[in-house]
Design a protein around this motif. Sequence first.
Motif, PDB file in Angstrom:
ATOM      1  N   UNK A 216     -16.819  19.452  81.657  1.00 63.26           N
ATOM      2  CA  UNK A 216     -17.230  18.075  81.888  1.00 63.26           C
ATOM      3  C   UNK A 216     -16.850  17.667  83.305  1.00 63.26           C
ATOM      4  N   UNK A 217     -17.593  16.725  83.861  1.00 64.83           N
ATOM      5  CA  UNK A 217     -17.303  16.259  85.216  1.00 64.83           C
ATOM      6  C   UNK A 217     -15.941  15.568  85.277  1.00 64.83           C
ATOM      7  N   UNK A 218     -15.591  14.824  84.240  1.00 61.33           N
ATOM      8  CA  UNK A 218     -14.297  14.149  84.164  1.00 61.33           C
ATOM      9  C   UNK A 218     -13.516  14.758  83.005  1.00 61.33           C
ATOM     10  N   UNK A 219     -12.360  15.337  83.316  1.00 56.27           N
ATOM     11  CA  UNK A 219     -11.622  16.119  82.328  1.00 56.27           C
ATOM     12  C   UNK A 219     -10.125  16.041  82.595  1.00 56.27           C
ATOM     13  N   UNK A 220      -9.353  16.288  81.560  1.00 53.13           N
ATOM     14  CA  UNK A 220      -7.895  16.346  81.702  1.00 53.13           C
ATOM     15  C   UNK A 220      -7.420  17.730  82.129  1.00 53.13           C
ATOM     16  N   UNK A 221      -8.326  18.707  82.158  1.00 48.80           N
ATOM     17  CA  UNK A 221      -7.904  20.072  82.501  1.00 48.80           C
ATOM     18  C   UNK A 221      -9.050  20.846  83.145  1.00 48.80           C
ATOM     19  N   UNK A 222      -9.234  20.661  84.445  1.00 44.62           N
ATOM     20  CA  UNK A 222     -10.204  21.470  85.191  1.00 44.62           C
ATOM     21  C   UNK A 222      -9.561  22.798  85.571  1.00 44.62           C
ATOM     22  N   UNK A 223     -10.237  23.860  85.251  1.00 48.62           N
ATOM     23  CA  UNK A 223      -9.739  25.194  85.553  1.00 48.62           C
ATOM     24  C   UNK A 223      -9.812  25.467  87.058  1.00 48.62           C
ATOM     25  N   UNK A 224      -8.709  25.949  87.614  1.00 48.79           N
ATOM     26  CA  UNK A 224      -8.685  26.353  89.014  1.00 48.79           C
ATOM     27  C   UNK A 224      -8.913  27.861  89.111  1.00 48.79           C
ATOM     28  N   UNK A 225      -9.732  28.280  90.054  1.00 53.57           N
ATOM     29  CA  UNK A 225     -10.025  29.703  90.202  1.00 53.57           C
ATOM     30  C   UNK A 225      -8.760  30.488  90.502  1.00 53.57           C
ATOM     31  N   UNK A 226      -7.844  29.873  91.251  1.00 49.04           N
ATOM     32  CA  UNK A 226      -6.594  30.561  91.584  1.00 49.04           C
ATOM     33  C   UNK A 226      -5.540  30.480  90.493  1.00 49.04           C
ATOM     34  N   UNK A 227      -5.862  29.849  89.382  1.00 46.36           N
ATOM     35  CA  UNK A 227      -4.917  29.723  88.272  1.00 46.36           C
ATOM     36  C   UNK A 227      -4.417  28.304  88.117  1.00 46.36           C
ATOM     37  N   UNK A 228      -4.203  27.893  86.861  1.00 51.50           N
ATOM     38  CA  UNK A 228      -3.716  26.559  86.573  1.00 51.50           C
ATOM     39  C   UNK A 228      -4.866  25.578  86.352  1.00 51.50           C
TER      40      UNK A 228
ATOM     41  N   UNK B 291      -3.656  11.699  94.883  1.00 54.77           N
ATOM     42  CA  UNK B 291      -2.618  12.177  95.807  1.00 54.77           C
ATOM     43  C   UNK B 291      -2.192  13.605  95.506  1.00 54.77           C
ATOM     44  N   UNK B 292      -2.346  14.033  94.259  1.00 56.68           N
ATOM     45  CA  UNK B 292      -1.899  15.371  93.851  1.00 56.68           C
ATOM     46  C   UNK B 292      -3.014  16.411  93.845  1.00 56.68           C
ATOM     47  N   UNK B 293      -4.165  16.079  94.401  1.00 57.13           N
ATOM     48  CA  UNK B 293      -5.284  17.021  94.399  1.00 57.13           C
ATOM     49  C   UNK B 293      -4.990  18.238  95.270  1.00 57.13           C
ATOM     50  N   UNK B 294      -5.470  19.372  94.812  1.00 56.84           N
ATOM     51  CA  UNK B 294      -5.386  20.620  95.582  1.00 56.84           C
ATOM     52  C   UNK B 294      -6.750  21.292  95.570  1.00 56.84           C
ATOM     53  N   UNK B 295      -6.864  22.349  96.383  1.00 56.78           N
ATOM     54  CA  UNK B 295      -8.086  23.146  96.315  1.00 56.78           C
ATOM     55  C   UNK B 295      -7.964  24.148  95.175  1.00 56.78           C
ATOM     56  N   UNK B 296      -8.896  25.094  95.112  1.00 61.07           N
ATOM     57  CA  UNK B 296      -8.924  26.048  93.999  1.00 61.07           C
ATOM     58  C   UNK B 296      -7.745  27.001  94.007  1.00 61.07           C
TER      59      UNK B 296
END
Length: 303
Positions: A143-155, A180-185
């Motif tokens: 989903x576009x808005x989610x509590x758990x988006x999968x990161x390609x690098x893990x987590x 503020x806590x956003x990261x890349x993949x």
Amino acid sequence: MPTTTGQFSQLLAPGLRKIFFQHLKERPPQYSAVFNMHTSARAYEEDLEIAGLGTMPAKPEGNSITYQDPVLGGKKRYTHVSFGLGFRVTVEMYEDDLYGPMKRMTRELAKAGRNVREVRSFNVLNNAFTTEFGFPKLGVNEALISTAHTLIGGGTLANRASVDADLGVASLEAAILLFDNLTDENGIPIVVKPKWLIVPPALKQIAREILGSEFRPYTADNTVNAVIQNDSMQDMVVNYLTDADSWYLLADKGEQDLNFFERASVRFQSGDDFDTGDAKFKAFQRFSVGAGEWRGIFGSLGA
């Protein structure tokens, strides 16, 4: 020489076309304020996600450099949809028209063409909690808005609170913290700031009290309202949100990936029906909407 039915639409079209395009521009659009606007010359457009490199590792003296390969993520396709509507005017209506219904019908046609753009665009947010406008991620349609988006690098990362909350100072501060806590993949921190607080009409007053108050609203003391320290954040009341409790935070265009692709702009056409003598008028357009990335978007369905 008498006027023939074959000339009927030619007599009406110039004036009605002018009314159509004047009315089309009459109301400021809402969708184009927050969606990235593009033109397209293809049957569809695609976004391809690529995860870059992770944190640079140490290189002991005499050892070789570590090499990493970028990782392909999912592919998002925007398939353009055609939209059209028309009306027809009989010879009798033309001859007996005393009050200008044809002009009103042209305005209605323009309004219908404009409205479908707004509805389809903001349905991306209305349905962002489902996979309707989601995107493939490592084989899973998220989903576009989610509590758990999968990161390609893990987590995982979230752009939705673990428990949806009504719009308020505390819930808005929590949403800003997710930005503020956003990261890349690969888990490297990135900078994405919220620009728009998107609300339905029912939440307009609350949104303006929160963003417009120097002190923290709904409290007895004079605690400074930290939310308004973000000078760039503005509220936007959107009439096309279907949930009266829902609210959203969006980064500015270019920092989030809500996209509107215009394949064929709105065009107004006219013609005649040989058998009936009716004049026919229609409007047609093609476009697609969607999102290829979730960062820069937060949403809540309310409590």
